[in-house]
Design a protein around this motif. Structure first.
Motif, PDB file in Angstrom:
ATOM      1  N   CYS A   1       8.303  19.416  16.991  1.00  9.55           N
ATOM      2  CA  CYS A   1       9.065  18.382  16.153  1.00  9.55           C
ATOM      3  C   CYS A   1      10.393  18.510  16.998  1.00  9.55           C
ATOM      4  N   ALA A   2      11.082  19.318  17.446  1.00 13.25           N
ATOM      5  CA  ALA A   2      12.236  19.564  18.043  1.00 13.25           C
ATOM      6  C   ALA A   2      12.300  18.866  19.467  1.00 13.25           C
ATOM      7  N   MET A   3      11.132  19.177  19.994  1.00  6.17           N
ATOM      8  CA  MET A   3      11.044  18.229  21.260  1.00  6.17           C
ATOM      9  C   MET A   3      11.093  16.857  21.312  1.00  6.17           C
ATOM     10  N   LEU A   4      10.002  16.391  20.081  1.00  2.00           N
ATOM     11  CA  LEU A   4      10.058  14.905  19.878  1.00  2.00           C
ATOM     12  C   LEU A   4      11.336  14.305  19.775  1.00  2.00           C
ATOM     13  N   VAL A   5      12.100  15.001  18.848  1.00  2.00           N
ATOM     14  CA  VAL A   5      13.315  14.698  18.352  1.00  2.00           C
ATOM     15  C   VAL A   5      14.244  14.419  19.564  1.00  2.00           C
ATOM     16  N   HIS A   6      14.352  15.467  20.392  1.00  2.00           N
ATOM     17  CA  HIS A   6      15.165  15.424  21.681  1.00  2.00           C
ATOM     18  C   HIS A   6      14.797  14.283  22.535  1.00  2.00           C
ATOM     19  N   TYR A   7      13.469  14.126  22.655  1.00  2.00           N
ATOM     20  CA  TYR A   7      13.144  13.246  24.062  1.00  2.00           C
ATOM     21  C   TYR A   7      12.976  11.913  23.270  1.00  2.00           C
ATOM     22  N   LYS A   8      12.745  11.563  22.041  1.00  2.00           N
ATOM     23  CA  LYS A   8      12.325  10.351  21.473  1.00  2.00           C
ATOM     24  C   LYS A   8      13.263   9.903  20.638  1.00  2.00           C
ATOM     25  N   GLY A   9      14.268  10.784  20.239  1.00  2.00           N
ATOM     26  CA  GLY A   9      15.503  10.274  19.272  1.00  2.00           C
ATOM     27  C   GLY A   9      15.138  10.650  18.029  1.00  2.00           C
ATOM     28  N   LYS A  10      14.026  10.722  17.318  1.00  2.00           N
ATOM     29  CA  LYS A  10      13.581  10.855  16.107  1.00  2.00           C
ATOM     30  C   LYS A  10      12.096  11.577  15.884  1.00  2.00           C
ATOM     31  N   CYS A  11      11.592  12.069  14.657  1.00  6.51           N
ATOM     32  CA  CYS A  11      10.593  12.489  14.460  1.00  6.51           C
ATOM     33  C   CYS A  11      10.104  12.677  12.872  1.00  6.51           C
ATOM     34  N   ASP A  12       9.090  12.015  12.551  1.00  3.73           N
ATOM     35  CA  ASP A  12       8.530  12.401  11.203  1.00  3.73           C
ATOM     36  C   ASP A  12       8.305  14.053  10.847  1.00  3.73           C
ATOM     37  N   VAL A  13       9.177  14.506  10.103  1.00  2.62           N
ATOM     38  CA  VAL A  13       8.851  15.984   9.787  1.00  2.62           C
ATOM     39  C   VAL A  13       8.268  16.464   8.354  1.00  2.62           C
ATOM     40  N   LYS A  14       8.122  15.545   7.574  1.00 10.92           N
ATOM     41  CA  LYS A  14       7.566  15.737   6.225  1.00 10.92           C
ATOM     42  C   LYS A  14       7.097  14.553   5.427  1.00 10.92           C
ATOM     43  N   THR A  15       5.895  14.410   5.036  1.00  7.46           N
ATOM     44  CA  THR A  15       5.525  13.377   4.110  1.00  7.46           C
ATOM     45  C   THR A  15       5.322  13.798   2.712  1.00  7.46           C
ATOM     46  N   GLY A  16       5.363  12.922   1.677  1.00  6.20           N
ATOM     47  CA  GLY A  16       5.158  13.320   0.379  1.00  6.20           C
ATOM     48  C   GLY A  16       5.860  12.248  -0.348  1.00  6.20           C
TER      49      GLY A  16
ATOM     50  N   GLU B   1       0.708  -1.109  -0.094  1.00 11.95           N
ATOM     51  CA  GLU B   1      -0.007   0.107  -0.077  1.00 11.95           C
ATOM     52  C   GLU B   1       0.913   1.320   0.073  1.00 11.95           C
ATOM     53  N   GLU B   2       1.896   1.271   0.937  1.00 11.87           N
ATOM     54  CA  GLU B   2       2.934   2.449   0.908  1.00 11.87           C
ATOM     55  C   GLU B   2       3.439   2.781  -0.730  1.00 11.87           C
ATOM     56  N   LEU B   3       4.029   1.646  -1.425  1.00  7.04           N
ATOM     57  CA  LEU B   3       4.427   1.618  -2.601  1.00  7.04           C
ATOM     58  C   LEU B   3       3.470   2.306  -3.491  1.00  7.04           C
ATOM     59  N   LEU B   4       2.182   1.939  -3.355  1.00 10.25           N
ATOM     60  CA  LEU B   4       1.245   2.118  -4.257  1.00 10.25           C
ATOM     61  C   LEU B   4       0.799   3.726  -4.597  1.00 10.25           C
ATOM     62  N   ASN B   5       0.664   4.071  -2.922  1.00  7.46           N
ATOM     63  CA  ASN B   5       0.474   5.600  -2.782  1.00  7.46           C
ATOM     64  C   ASN B   5       1.677   6.350  -2.715  1.00  7.46           C
ATOM     65  N   GLY B   6       2.697   6.019  -2.835  1.00 12.18           N
ATOM     66  CA  GLY B   6       3.983   6.837  -3.133  1.00 12.18           C
ATOM     67  C   GLY B   6       4.151   7.791  -2.107  1.00 12.18           C
ATOM     68  N   GLU B   7       3.824   7.385  -0.720  1.00 13.45           N
ATOM     69  CA  GLU B   7       4.115   8.401   0.158  1.00 13.45           C
ATOM     70  C   GLU B   7       5.503   7.877   1.054  1.00 13.45           C
ATOM     71  N   ASN B   8       6.200   8.792   1.256  1.00 12.33           N
ATOM     72  CA  ASN B   8       7.287   8.499   1.956  1.00 12.33           C
ATOM     73  C   ASN B   8       7.496   9.844   3.021  1.00 12.33           C
ATOM     74  N   VAL B   9       8.449   9.516   3.808  1.00 19.82           N
ATOM     75  CA  VAL B   9       8.528  10.384   4.921  1.00 19.82           C
ATOM     76  C   VAL B   9       9.929  10.632   5.489  1.00 19.82           C
ATOM     77  N   ILE B  10      10.185  12.261   5.569  1.00 17.38           N
ATOM     78  CA  ILE B  10      11.482  12.392   6.138  1.00 17.38           C
ATOM     79  C   ILE B  10      11.462  12.426   7.675  1.00 17.38           C
TER      80      ILE B  10
END
Length: 91
Positions: A54-69, A14-23
């Motif tokens: 997003c900056a707080m999530l990156v700091h406390y969780k180690g990573k965060c999705d910031v952009k999809t497309g 489904e991800e391949l068909l939708n062509g959605e990726n995330v940074i």
């Protein structure tokens, strides 16, 4: 094939068909919160509050999705994040 494997395979197709990726933006010990926030606003067109969250999530969780497309859309955005010294990749 187990049910779990079957569901994971369906999701990948489904991800391949939708062509959605995330940074995904990763935490580092180099960049300041202000630099990360300013870069997300400038490069990803985030609102300041969204960039701060997003900056707080990156700091406390180690990573965060910031952009999809689509992949082609995300390549220059991810490159700009990397050029700004941030740790990011397209998934």
């Amino acid at each position: 094939m187990s049910t779990k494997e079957q569901v994971l395979e369906e999701v990948k197709i489904e991800e391949l068909l939708n062509g959605e990726n995330v940074i995904v933006l990763y935490n580092d010990d180099v960049n300041t919160f202000d630099h990360v926030i300013e870069t997300l606003v400038r490069v990803c067109n985030h609102e300041p509050l969204q960039a701060e969250q997003c900056a707080m999530l990156v700091h406390y969780k180690g990573k965060c999705d910031v952009k999809t497309g689509g992949y082609k859309e995300l390549v220059p955005i991810c490159s700009a994040l990397l050029d700004a010294g941030l740790s990011a990749e397209i998934e």
